[in-house]
Design a protein around this motif. Structure first.
Motif, mmCIF file in Angstrom:
data_model
loop_
_atom_site.group_PDB
_atom_site.id
_atom_site.type_symbol
_atom_site.label_atom_id
_atom_site.label_comp_id
_atom_site.label_asym_id
_atom_site.label_seq_id
_atom_site.Cartn_x
_atom_site.Cartn_y
_atom_site.Cartn_z
ATOM 1 N N PHE A 67 47.293 -27.686 -17.356
ATOM 2 C CA PHE A 67 47.228 -28.405 -18.515
ATOM 3 C C PHE A 67 45.933 -29.179 -18.571
ATOM 4 C CE2 PHE A 67 48.128 -32.130 -20.912
ATOM 5 C CZ PHE A 67 48.624 -31.822 -22.054
ATOM 6 N N GLU A 68 45.796 -29.996 -17.517
ATOM 7 C CA GLU A 68 44.314 -30.653 -17.466
ATOM 8 C C GLU A 68 43.139 -29.853 -17.759
ATOM 9 O OE1 GLU A 68 41.854 -34.003 -17.290
ATOM 10 O OE2 GLU A 68 44.155 -33.541 -17.617
ATOM 11 N N TRP A 69 43.120 -28.669 -17.156
ATOM 12 C CA TRP A 69 41.877 -27.579 -17.318
ATOM 13 C C TRP A 69 41.953 -27.352 -18.849
ATOM 14 C CZ3 TRP A 69 42.698 -22.404 -18.466
ATOM 15 C CH2 TRP A 69 41.465 -21.614 -18.386
ATOM 16 N N GLY A 70 43.003 -26.981 -19.445
ATOM 17 C CA GLY A 70 43.067 -26.588 -20.934
ATOM 18 C C GLY A 70 42.745 -27.608 -21.721
ATOM 19 N N ARG A 71 43.023 -28.641 -21.305
ATOM 20 C CA ARG A 71 42.778 -29.987 -22.307
ATOM 21 C C ARG A 71 41.126 -30.294 -22.092
ATOM 22 N NH1 ARG A 71 42.093 -35.430 -21.808
ATOM 23 N NH2 ARG A 71 42.229 -35.481 -19.599
ATOM 24 N N LEU A 72 40.720 -30.148 -20.832
ATOM 25 C CA LEU A 72 39.269 -30.342 -21.024
ATOM 26 C C LEU A 72 38.265 -29.206 -21.457
ATOM 27 C CD1 LEU A 72 38.602 -32.146 -17.432
ATOM 28 C CD2 LEU A 72 39.119 -33.259 -19.612
ATOM 29 N N MET A 73 38.928 -28.142 -21.519
ATOM 30 C CA MET A 73 38.084 -27.004 -22.116
ATOM 31 C C MET A 73 38.229 -27.216 -23.643
ATOM 32 S SD MET A 73 36.930 -24.642 -19.882
ATOM 33 C CE MET A 73 36.872 -23.393 -20.622
ATOM 34 N N ARG A 74 39.388 -27.750 -24.014
ATOM 35 C CA ARG A 74 39.315 -27.793 -25.647
ATOM 36 C C ARG A 74 38.366 -28.850 -25.819
ATOM 37 N NH1 ARG A 74 43.430 -25.585 -28.534
ATOM 38 N NH2 ARG A 74 44.915 -24.503 -27.194
ATOM 39 N N ARG A 75 38.221 -29.959 -24.945
ATOM 40 C CA ARG A 75 37.575 -31.389 -25.316
ATOM 41 C C ARG A 75 35.918 -30.857 -25.572
ATOM 42 N NH1 ARG A 75 38.953 -36.379 -24.766
ATOM 43 N NH2 ARG A 75 37.069 -36.991 -23.714
ATOM 44 N N SER A 76 35.793 -29.993 -24.469
ATOM 45 C CA SER A 76 34.240 -29.386 -24.685
ATOM 46 C C SER A 76 33.973 -28.479 -25.787
ATOM 47 C CB SER A 76 34.126 -28.866 -23.166
ATOM 48 O OG SER A 76 34.594 -27.336 -22.995
ATOM 49 N N GLY A 77 34.914 -28.127 -26.404
ATOM 50 C CA GLY A 77 34.593 -27.066 -27.821
ATOM 51 C C GLY A 77 34.530 -25.731 -27.179
ATOM 52 N N ARG A 78 34.638 -25.396 -25.530
ATOM 53 C CA ARG A 78 34.599 -24.039 -25.400
ATOM 54 C C ARG A 78 35.841 -23.141 -25.182
ATOM 55 N NH1 ARG A 78 32.432 -25.413 -19.232
ATOM 56 N NH2 ARG A 78 34.006 -27.268 -19.435
ATOM 57 N N PRO A 79 35.803 -21.769 -25.643
ATOM 58 C CA PRO A 79 36.870 -21.020 -25.662
ATOM 59 C C PRO A 79 37.262 -21.006 -24.265
ATOM 60 C CG PRO A 79 35.096 -19.755 -25.804
ATOM 61 C CD PRO A 79 34.288 -20.992 -25.892
ATOM 62 N N ILE A 80 38.917 -20.878 -24.177
ATOM 63 C CA ILE A 80 39.415 -20.803 -22.893
ATOM 64 C C ILE A 80 39.516 -19.405 -22.486
ATOM 65 C CG2 ILE A 80 41.834 -20.919 -21.565
ATOM 66 C CD1 ILE A 80 42.342 -23.329 -23.442
ATOM 67 N N ARG A 174 42.088 -30.844 -32.906
ATOM 68 C CA ARG A 174 41.447 -31.645 -33.856
ATOM 69 C C ARG A 174 40.786 -32.574 -33.190
ATOM 70 N NH1 ARG A 174 42.776 -27.868 -35.893
ATOM 71 N NH2 ARG A 174 44.065 -27.561 -37.828
ATOM 72 N N ASN A 175 41.266 -33.450 -32.067
ATOM 73 C CA ASN A 175 40.159 -34.183 -31.422
ATOM 74 C C ASN A 175 39.112 -33.874 -30.759
ATOM 75 O OD1 ASN A 175 42.240 -36.126 -31.834
ATOM 76 N ND2 ASN A 175 43.445 -35.897 -29.671
ATOM 77 N N ALA A 176 39.114 -32.536 -30.356
ATOM 78 C CA ALA A 176 37.813 -31.852 -29.835
ATOM 79 C C ALA A 176 37.044 -31.745 -30.999
ATOM 80 C CB ALA A 176 38.074 -30.348 -29.189
ATOM 81 N N GLU A 177 37.332 -31.336 -32.032
ATOM 82 C CA GLU A 177 36.504 -31.150 -33.294
ATOM 83 C C GLU A 177 35.914 -32.483 -33.686
ATOM 84 O OE1 GLU A 177 38.964 -29.130 -36.057
ATOM 85 O OE2 GLU A 177 39.083 -27.061 -35.199
ATOM 86 N N LEU A 178 36.862 -33.519 -33.634
ATOM 87 C CA LEU A 178 36.349 -34.880 -34.132
ATOM 88 C C LEU A 178 35.203 -35.219 -33.315
ATOM 89 C CD1 LEU A 178 36.679 -37.506 -35.848
ATOM 90 C CD2 LEU A 178 38.493 -38.155 -34.296
ATOM 91 N N GLN A 179 35.503 -35.179 -31.985
ATOM 92 C CA GLN A 179 34.383 -35.569 -31.008
ATOM 93 C C GLN A 179 33.280 -34.869 -31.203
ATOM 94 O OE1 GLN A 179 36.694 -34.672 -27.641
ATOM 95 N NE2 GLN A 179 37.802 -36.939 -27.551
ATOM 96 N N ALA A 180 33.291 -33.586 -31.426
ATOM 97 C CA ALA A 180 31.888 -32.959 -31.739
ATOM 98 C C ALA A 180 31.221 -33.212 -32.821
ATOM 99 C CB ALA A 180 32.289 -31.176 -31.783
#
Length: 380
Positions: A67-80, A174-180
């Protein structure tokens, strides 16, 4: 679990408190493994007890890391990565199955977490397939395996957990897009500030160094003919150099201002040193602060171009409440690139903030060049 990769570095560092909250958000749902854990702890044979508890602990740790790995991948905007996601799901399922000797039919509680992980890590279509398989497995095995019975509770738990994880995954996206977007805004703000500083430095140093060069040249010519006048010009060169240094420091510190009155005084000195007759207004109208600054920049840019490029003998500056003009009787810029240089680009940017227009080109009805800045409503 070996299939779970190391957690990548968070590209948007957050406080330790919020990072801990993210881990707890994943770990808190492990409470639903309590029945399976209780079954494992009450096994009569030690090896079954150890196997059941060990696989459940490994499963819980693997799920939280996934879960944490997937969350950080999304935060970075990178595809899983798809292969890695399938490997994680396969590892979780394998751990759940491996614990059956210790957990019995309660192992199927792990299917709830496998389905939730699929929603979070996989694209929509394959994730839905995994959820359907996880939901129907308890119903099928409950009829096929004696003593287990249909696990309708697991069926509904899989569906509800998948629906909840779908909302969590969309929120994370959405949070990842907002941060980007915020990162891009910060980058553009830095670029804009750099461009503003470069523009201001160009405008300040371009004018000041032009006057310094003209006065130094004049002092050189007067050195033998009129030493006293030459000394006066050299003193002016020193004063202008100090003023330019102060302006540069003011630009860096973001507290420098430009005023029309000051620029007109500087224009008289620069034009006189260049041997150009200056015709300036005797008085100035009352102007708002922003317009006064804009007109000051216009005078500075116009006089700099007259001294550098025009070869003029006369320069006239006109000021009204709505417009300022700098006109000469020379040839103007020697090339089109001179007429559209950095100084005029910066002047147009400043004028656009007040919806003012900038006119630059040959004078109509006579020789010479014209620079005009007019706010809305200015009369020609």
């Amino acid at each position: 679990m070996s299939a779970v990769p190391l957690v990548p570095e968070d590209p948007y560092p957050v406080s330790r408190r919020w990072r801990l909250t993210g881990w707890l958000l994943a770990a808190v749902w492990l409470i639903f493994l309590n029945t399976a854990l209780d079954t494992a702890l009450h096994q009569e044979q030690v090896w079954r007890r150890v196997l059941g508890v060990g696989t459940l602990v490994a499963f819980g740790l693997g799920y939280v890391l996934a879960f944490e790995w997937g969350r950080l991948m999304r935060r970075s905007g990178r595809p899983i990565p798809s292969r890695r996601a399938w490997a994680i799901l396969g590892g979780l399922l394998a751990l759940g199955l491996a614990g059956m000797p210790g957990t019995g039919g309660e192992w199927m509680a792990t299917l709830v977490f496998v389905a939730a992980a699929a929603i979070f890590l996989l694209p929509t279509r394959p994730a839905v397939v995994v959820v359907l398989l996880a939901a129907t497995t308890p119903l099928v095995l409950g009829r096929l395996v004696p003593g287990w019975g249909p696990e309708r509770t697991i069926f509904f738990a899989v569906l509800l957990a998948s629906l909840a994880m779908f909302g969590v995954s969309r929120l994370a996206q959405r949070n990842a897009e907002l941060q980007a977007a915020q990162a891009e805004i910060r980058r553009l703000a830095v670029a804009e500030e750099r461009a503003r500083t470069a523009r201001d430095l160009h405008d300040i140093l371009g004018h000041s160094l032009t006057v310094v060069a003209v006065k130094a040249e004049l002092a050189g010519r007067l050195l033998e003919l009129d030493p006293a006048r030459a000394a006066t010009e050299i003193a002016d060169v020193e004063r202008l150099a100090r003023e330019a240094l102060a302006d540069v420091r003011g630009t860096v510190g973001a507290y420098r201002g430009v005023g029309l009155g000051t620029e007109l005084a500087g224009a008289r000195s620069a034009l006189t040193a260049a041997g150009i007759r200056a015709e300036l207004p005797d008085g100035l109208p009352e102007l708002p602060a922003e317009r006064d600054e804009l007109f000051g920049w216009a005078v500075r840019e116009g006089v700099t171009n007259v001294v550098r490029h025009s070869g003029a003998r006369r320069c006239e500056i006109r000021v009204t409440a709505t417009a300022v003009e700098v006109r000469d009787d020379g040839r103007g810029p020697v090339a089109e690139s001179d007429a559209a240089g950095h100084g005029l680009v910066g002047l147009r940017e400043r004028a656009s903030r007040l919806n003012a227009g900038v006119t630059v080109g040959r004078r109509s009805g006579g020789p010479g060049f014209l620079l005009r800045v007019a706010v809305p409503g200015a009369e020609d």
